[in-house]
Design an enzyme around this catalytic site. Structure first.
Site: not given
Length: 324
Positions: A188, A192
């Site tokens: 991943e 964010e």
């Protein structure tokens, strides 16, 4: 930390051993079976308060949350050939929804994540908005939104033009993700935003489930009030994160192994449960808060072509936003 989705019912059409039609039928059947098994599970227990943390809703407020039936995952039409190949793309969200290249999450599953509702994905002339609400969906008390690019994508540059959602407890994300459900380990790469502090963007990556380190990159603006371009270059031996074309951080293989597996590209708006409160803040956000995404592009390593940055001008974009 990051908001990865570990669902094993979604995006089955991406599995190499199943056709889209077969995956759609199996996904719908297993979705109905799973939701029936989960009814009345321990997930229905109300979220308590950790030491020093005040629960965001009292029992009276929780009893009056609007309720909705558990959603059934949507089906999968045939995938566009360029998506199946993991080819370079640029997508301006004013173009609307293309189900051969994009997937609307519409489900709930056991995890700290909220329910995902397809109707919390809203399309406009120049953007898509993801919405987060307080509501009961099965055992969940929150319903967010997730939108996935179909196909698996490898090394290259990912760009997004966006404004994250304001409010403590919100997590607005763009990330790549793969896991055992796609024949690979958990890899991943994250961009964010935490609604509790939008004068920073956060970043991280995971390789075989192990995180690099949590980065808080300061910004000279409130990201929820201005449109900006965020990006990362993913190479076999390093990852570089950018804001409006300015390099903000570089991680190398010497720091932590770099993800190697092709992954989905996903955007999300969510809020977690008690175990996430210390990280993303108490979920005191205004009900119905939204994150807006204007453009996403992926330029495969070695390719040349259009990217969001080719036409994005942050000064012009924010002047136009202020005028509206």
């Amino acid at each position: 930390m990051a908001g990865p989705v570990f669902e094993w019912l979604m995006f089955v059409g991406s599995w190499v051993k199943l056709s889209d039609d077969t995956a759609a039928r199996l996904g719908a059947v297993f979705g109905i079976i799973l939701t029936g098994l989960l009814a009345g599970s321990v997930l229905t227990a109300p979220v308590g308060s950790a030491p020093g943390v005040v629960a965001p809703l009292n029992p009276h407020e929780e009893a009056h949350l609007p309720a909705e039936q558990i959603p059934v995952p949507e089906g999968y039409p045939p995938m566009a050939s360029d998506a199946a190949e993991g080819a370079s793309f640029i997508h301006n969200f004013g173009d609307g929804h293309d189900p051969t290249r994009w997937y609307k999450a519409n489900m709930t599953y056991p995890s700290p994540h909220p329910a995902w509702l397809a109707r919390h994905i809203h399309f406009f002339d120049d953007r898509v908005e993801l919405e987060l609400r307080r509501m009961r969906v099965g055992a969940k008390k929150l319903a967010g939104a997730e939108y996935q690019r179909r196909g698996l994508y490898s090394f290259g540059r990912v760009e997004v033009v966006m404004t994250p959602a304001p409010g403590s407890g919100t997590v607005s994300a763009l990330f790549t993700h793969t896991s055992e459900q796609f024949g690979a380990q958990h890899d991943e790469i994250d961009i964010e935003f935490l609604g509790k502090d939008l004068n920073m963007v956060t970043a991280n990556y995971f390789t075989d489930g192990e995180p690099y380190r949590y980065l808080e990159i300061p910004l000279p603006f409130d990201a929820s009030k201005e449109v900006h371009l965020y990006a990362f270059d993913w190479e076999p031996d390093r990852i570089r994160w950018y804001v409006d074309g300015e390099l903000m951080h570089t991680a190398t293989h010497d720091d932590h192994p770099i993800p190697q597996h092709p992954s989905r590209i996903i955007i999300q708006l969510w809020s977690g449960q008690e175990e996430q409160f210390q990280w993303h803040g108490l979920p005191t956000f205004e009900d119905g808060t939204r994150a807006a995404y204007y453009c996403i592009s992926y330029l495969k390593a070695g390719d040349t072509g259009s990217q969001c940055s080719d036409t994005f001008d942050p000064v012009a974009a924010n002047a136009g936003r202020a005028a509206n």
